[in-house]
Design a protein around this motif. Structure first.
Motif, PDB file in Angstrom:
ATOM      1  N   LEU A  82      -1.499   0.683 -19.914  1.00 54.26           N
ATOM      2  CA  LEU A  82      -1.966  -0.445 -19.108  1.00 54.26           C
ATOM      3  C   LEU A  82      -0.973  -0.771 -18.002  1.00 54.26           C
ATOM      4  N   GLN A  83       0.319  -0.751 -18.316  1.00 49.58           N
ATOM      5  CA  GLN A  83       1.336  -1.040 -17.312  1.00 49.58           C
ATOM      6  C   GLN A  83       1.341   0.026 -16.217  1.00 49.58           C
ATOM      7  N   ASN A  84       1.227   1.306 -16.605  1.00 48.81           N
ATOM      8  CA  ASN A  84       1.206   2.379 -15.611  1.00 48.81           C
ATOM      9  C   ASN A  84      -0.044   2.310 -14.736  1.00 48.81           C
ATOM     10  N   THR A  85      -1.161   1.921 -15.317  1.00 49.61           N
ATOM     11  CA  THR A  85      -2.385   1.789 -14.521  1.00 49.61           C
ATOM     12  C   THR A  85      -2.246   0.679 -13.489  1.00 49.61           C
ATOM     13  N   LEU A  86      -1.675  -0.461 -13.905  1.00 47.39           N
ATOM     14  CA  LEU A  86      -1.463  -1.554 -12.954  1.00 47.39           C
ATOM     15  C   LEU A  86      -0.466  -1.146 -11.865  1.00 47.39           C
ATOM     16  N   ASP A  87       0.561  -0.376 -12.223  1.00 43.35           N
ATOM     17  CA  ASP A  87       1.521   0.101 -11.222  1.00 43.35           C
ATOM     18  C   ASP A  87       0.862   1.045 -10.232  1.00 43.35           C
ATOM     19  N   SER A  88      -0.009   1.908 -10.724  1.00 42.57           N
ATOM     20  CA  SER A  88      -0.696   2.836  -9.810  1.00 42.57           C
ATOM     21  C   SER A  88      -1.609   2.086  -8.851  1.00 42.57           C
ATOM     22  N   LEU A  89      -2.236   1.017  -9.325  1.00 37.78           N
ATOM     23  CA  LEU A  89      -3.050   0.201  -8.432  1.00 37.78           C
ATOM     24  C   LEU A  89      -2.188  -0.495  -7.385  1.00 37.78           C
ATOM     25  N   THR A  90      -0.983  -0.922  -7.764  1.00 34.43           N
ATOM     26  CA  THR A  90      -0.069  -1.523  -6.794  1.00 34.43           C
ATOM     27  C   THR A  90       0.344  -0.527  -5.722  1.00 34.43           C
ATOM     28  N   LEU A  91       0.685   0.696  -6.141  1.00 32.02           N
ATOM     29  CA  LEU A  91       1.060   1.733  -5.174  1.00 32.02           C
ATOM     30  C   LEU A  91      -0.122   2.118  -4.286  1.00 32.02           C
ATOM     31  N   HIS A  92      -1.309   2.145  -4.869  1.00 31.03           N
ATOM     32  CA  HIS A  92      -2.510   2.476  -4.097  1.00 31.03           C
ATOM     33  C   HIS A  92      -2.780   1.408  -3.036  1.00 31.03           C
ATOM     34  N   SER A  93      -2.641   0.138  -3.405  1.00 33.16           N
ATOM     35  CA  SER A  93      -2.854  -0.943  -2.446  1.00 33.16           C
ATOM     36  C   SER A  93      -1.813  -0.902  -1.333  1.00 33.16           C
ATOM     37  N   HIS A  94      -0.560  -0.588  -1.683  1.00 37.77           N
ATOM     38  CA  HIS A  94       0.493  -0.503  -0.669  1.00 37.77           C
ATOM     39  C   HIS A  94       0.214   0.633   0.309  1.00 37.77           C
ATOM     40  N   GLU A  95      -0.205   1.781  -0.195  1.00 41.34           N
ATOM     41  CA  GLU A  95      -0.501   2.916   0.689  1.00 41.34           C
ATOM     42  C   GLU A  95      -1.711   2.626   1.567  1.00 41.34           C
ATOM     43  N   ALA A  96      -2.707   1.928   1.018  1.00 39.69           N
ATOM     44  CA  ALA A  96      -3.877   1.564   1.830  1.00 39.69           C
ATOM     45  C   ALA A  96      -3.481   0.621   2.965  1.00 39.69           C
ATOM     46  N   ASN A  97      -2.559  -0.299   2.701  1.00 40.53           N
ATOM     47  CA  ASN A  97      -2.086  -1.192   3.757  1.00 40.53           C
ATOM     48  C   ASN A  97      -1.327  -0.419   4.838  1.00 40.53           C
ATOM     49  N   ASN A  98      -0.531   0.571   4.425  1.00 45.88           N
ATOM     50  CA  ASN A  98       0.183   1.392   5.407  1.00 45.88           C
ATOM     51  C   ASN A  98      -0.784   2.146   6.310  1.00 45.88           C
ATOM     52  N   ILE A  99      -1.794   2.757   5.722  1.00 49.26           N
ATOM     53  CA  ILE A  99      -2.767   3.513   6.510  1.00 49.26           C
ATOM     54  C   ILE A  99      -3.554   2.587   7.435  1.00 49.26           C
ATOM     55  N   ALA A 100      -3.905   1.397   6.942  1.00 49.11           N
ATOM     56  CA  ALA A 100      -4.633   0.443   7.785  1.00 49.11           C
ATOM     57  C   ALA A 100      -3.781   0.000   8.974  1.00 49.11           C
ATOM     58  N   PHE A 101      -2.486  -0.221   8.747  1.00 47.95           N
ATOM     59  CA  PHE A 101      -1.604  -0.611   9.852  1.00 47.95           C
ATOM     60  C   PHE A 101      -1.503   0.505  10.889  1.00 47.95           C
ATOM     61  N   LEU A 102      -1.307   1.746  10.436  1.00 49.65           N
ATOM     62  CA  LEU A 102      -1.202   2.859  11.383  1.00 49.65           C
ATOM     63  C   LEU A 102      -2.514   3.075  12.135  1.00 49.65           C
ATOM     64  N   THR A 103      -3.643   2.891  11.454  1.00 49.69           N
ATOM     65  CA  THR A 103      -4.935   3.039  12.120  1.00 49.69           C
ATOM     66  C   THR A 103      -5.113   1.983  13.210  1.00 49.69           C
ATOM     67  N   ARG A 104      -4.726   0.735  12.920  1.00 53.22           N
ATOM     68  CA  ARG A 104      -4.800  -0.306  13.939  1.00 53.22           C
ATOM     69  C   ARG A 104      -3.834  -0.038  15.079  1.00 53.22           C
ATOM     70  N   GLN A 105      -2.660   0.519  14.767  1.00 55.47           N
ATOM     71  CA  GLN A 105      -1.702   0.845  15.816  1.00 55.47           C
ATOM     72  C   GLN A 105      -2.253   1.916  16.750  1.00 55.47           C
ATOM     73  N   ILE A 106      -2.913   2.923  16.207  1.00 58.89           N
ATOM     74  CA  ILE A 106      -3.520   3.969  17.040  1.00 58.89           C
ATOM     75  C   ILE A 106      -4.628   3.389  17.910  1.00 58.89           C
ATOM     76  N   ALA A 107      -5.438   2.494  17.326  1.00 62.26           N
ATOM     77  CA  ALA A 107      -6.512   1.876  18.103  1.00 62.26           C
ATOM     78  C   ALA A 107      -5.946   1.013  19.231  1.00 62.26           C
ATOM     79  N   ARG A 108      -4.868   0.272  18.990  1.00 63.14           N
ATOM     80  CA  ARG A 108      -4.259  -0.546  20.038  1.00 63.14           C
ATOM     81  C   ARG A 108      -3.703   0.324  21.160  1.00 63.14           C
ATOM     82  N   GLU A 109      -3.037   1.425  20.792  1.00 60.95           N
ATOM     83  CA  GLU A 109      -2.508   2.318  21.820  1.00 60.95           C
ATOM     84  C   GLU A 109      -3.632   2.929  22.663  1.00 60.95           C
ATOM     85  N   LYS A 110      -4.726   3.270  22.029  1.00 63.40           N
ATOM     86  CA  LYS A 110      -5.846   3.856  22.758  1.00 63.40           C
ATOM     87  C   LYS A 110      -6.466   2.860  23.732  1.00 63.40           C
ATOM     88  N   VAL A 111      -6.689   1.627  23.275  1.00 65.49           N
ATOM     89  CA  VAL A 111      -7.261   0.600  24.150  1.00 65.49           C
ATOM     90  C   VAL A 111      -6.323   0.280  25.303  1.00 65.49           C
TER      91      VAL A 111
END
Length: 392
Positions: free
Chosen positions: A293-322
């Protein structure tokens, strides 16, 4: 009678003359030894035309992997992390250092026979020139031992799924093997060792993952075109652990000790009380279920952190393009005004952005998806075993 020295001299082979006439080049080429014995000509896939269908793991290699998984390893250096995004938060799951190594063997008629392996030091993320593995393979070649990398082994606690670094190393072996599904990945799930279970699985890259590895891109476009997900990233292979003939012969000589004869009620003394016929009630999943259970919750934390990183980079690319599109539009409007005024025009700005932010790699996200899925399945299986034990 002939002397002993003469008898020994007669038994030795004739000496080879070192001053013989040189042979033609064609004869020398015909007499060159082959790279593999003649008995293996029909089974060795020289042209890498056949994919690997099964894996045979030598028991010595298996013990090396188990030994490596129990070693206390330092944390991985910072250069193994993805440099274009924030570092992941510290968790109990990420605190366990993954064990990585290179598998050595030979592909015989679709069966990958793994005969040896060696561990990789922490921070080793490539198999190129001047790397640790390249130098070690050179030394193995000098002493004429197996020196053909056929795959990567990984010992982890993330539910038995591959990590980003192991996929990158596997892609390097795949490129060296011709990109035809010849590289294998052996994954040992160390999280199951605490419960007395053993989990060792063999995989190879899926067809879509091979194309992505060949291009060296794991962006959204490549994943969509090749249909790469956590379930299609790797293809499972049947795995068997084999033992050398001498070890098998030794194990066949071992016998189990004879058990003591059971004591009957008549032979027992009436003054000795009989032990109770029931076992004390204990929790069958006292620690294993909470760890999952602890490892599953940790994996969800890492997954959420990586999703936030990708979302930030995607927004950065969109801002540079505009921003770049606005600059190009302003330059065109300025040139139109100057053309009407009879002035010279400013140089046009290319529509392509110079040194843009690269499209983020989604390989880490795919591996975290597989990690979360694997840990959730293991937690469900452990809960099922505990439920059965509670009612037996």
């Amino acid at each position: 009678m002939t002397s002993m020295a003469a008898a020994l001299a007669a038994s030795l082979p004739a000496a080879i003359s070192r001053t013989g006439t040189p042979q033609p080049a064609s004869t020398q080429q015909q007499q060159q030894p082959k790279q593999f014995p003649q008995r293996l000509e029909g089974v060795v896939d020289v042209e890498a035309a056949r994919e690997v269908e099964s894996v045979q793991l030598n028991s010595l290699v298996f013990l090396k992997i188990m030994k490596h998984s129990t070693d206390i390893l330092p944390p991985p250096p910072a250069n193994t992390l993805q440099q274009d995004r924030n570092a992941p938060p510290p968790t109990a799951l990420s605190s366990h250092t993954d064990c990585l190594g290179v598998l050595l063997g030979l592909d015989l008629d679709g069966v990958m026979e793994v005969e040896d392996s060696f561990a990789l030091p922490g921070g080793e993320t490539s198999l190129g020139a001047n790397s640790y593995s390249d130098r070690l393979l050179t030394h193995l070649r000098e002493v004429q031992t197996p020196d053909s990398p056929v795959g990567i082994y990984l010992s982890t606690r993330n539910g038995g799924f591959a990590t980003r670094v192991s996929i990158e190393l596997l892609s390097a072996v795949e490129k060296a093997a011709g990109g035809r599904g010849k590289a294998i990945l052996v994954v040992h799930d160390a999280s199951k060792s605490n419960g007395g279970d053993l989990s060792v699985k063999a995989f190879r890259l899926g067809e879509g993952a091979r194309e992505a590895a060949k291009l060296g891109k794991w962006d959204e476009k490549t994943l969509t075109e090749n249909g790469i997900t956590s379930s299609t990233l790797l293809s499972p292979l049947p795995l068997t652990v084999t033992s050398p003939t001498l070890i098998s012969a030794f194990l066949s000589t071992l016998t189990t000790p004879s058990s003591e004869p059971e004591r009957t009620l008549s032979s027992a003394s009436s003054s000795i009380a009989l032990p109770p016929s029931f076992a004390p009630l204990v929790n069958p999943t006292s620690t294993s279920l909470t760890n999952y259970l602890q490892n599953t919750l940790d994996s969800l934390t890492l997954h959420s952190h990586e999703a936030n990183n990708i979302a930030f980079l995607t927004r950065q690319i969109a801002r540079e393009k505009v921003k770049h599109e606005q600059i190009v539009k302003d330059r065109e409007e300025e040139n139109i005004k100057r053309r009407k005024q009879g002035l010279s025009e400013f140089p046009s700005i290319p529509k392509e952005i110079k040194n843009p932010t690269k499209e983020p790699s989604r390989l880490e996200m795919i591996c975290l998806n597989g990690t979360t899925e694997g840990l959730a399945k293991n937690m469900a299986a452990e809960a099922g075993k505990g439920l059965v034990r509670s009612y037996l």
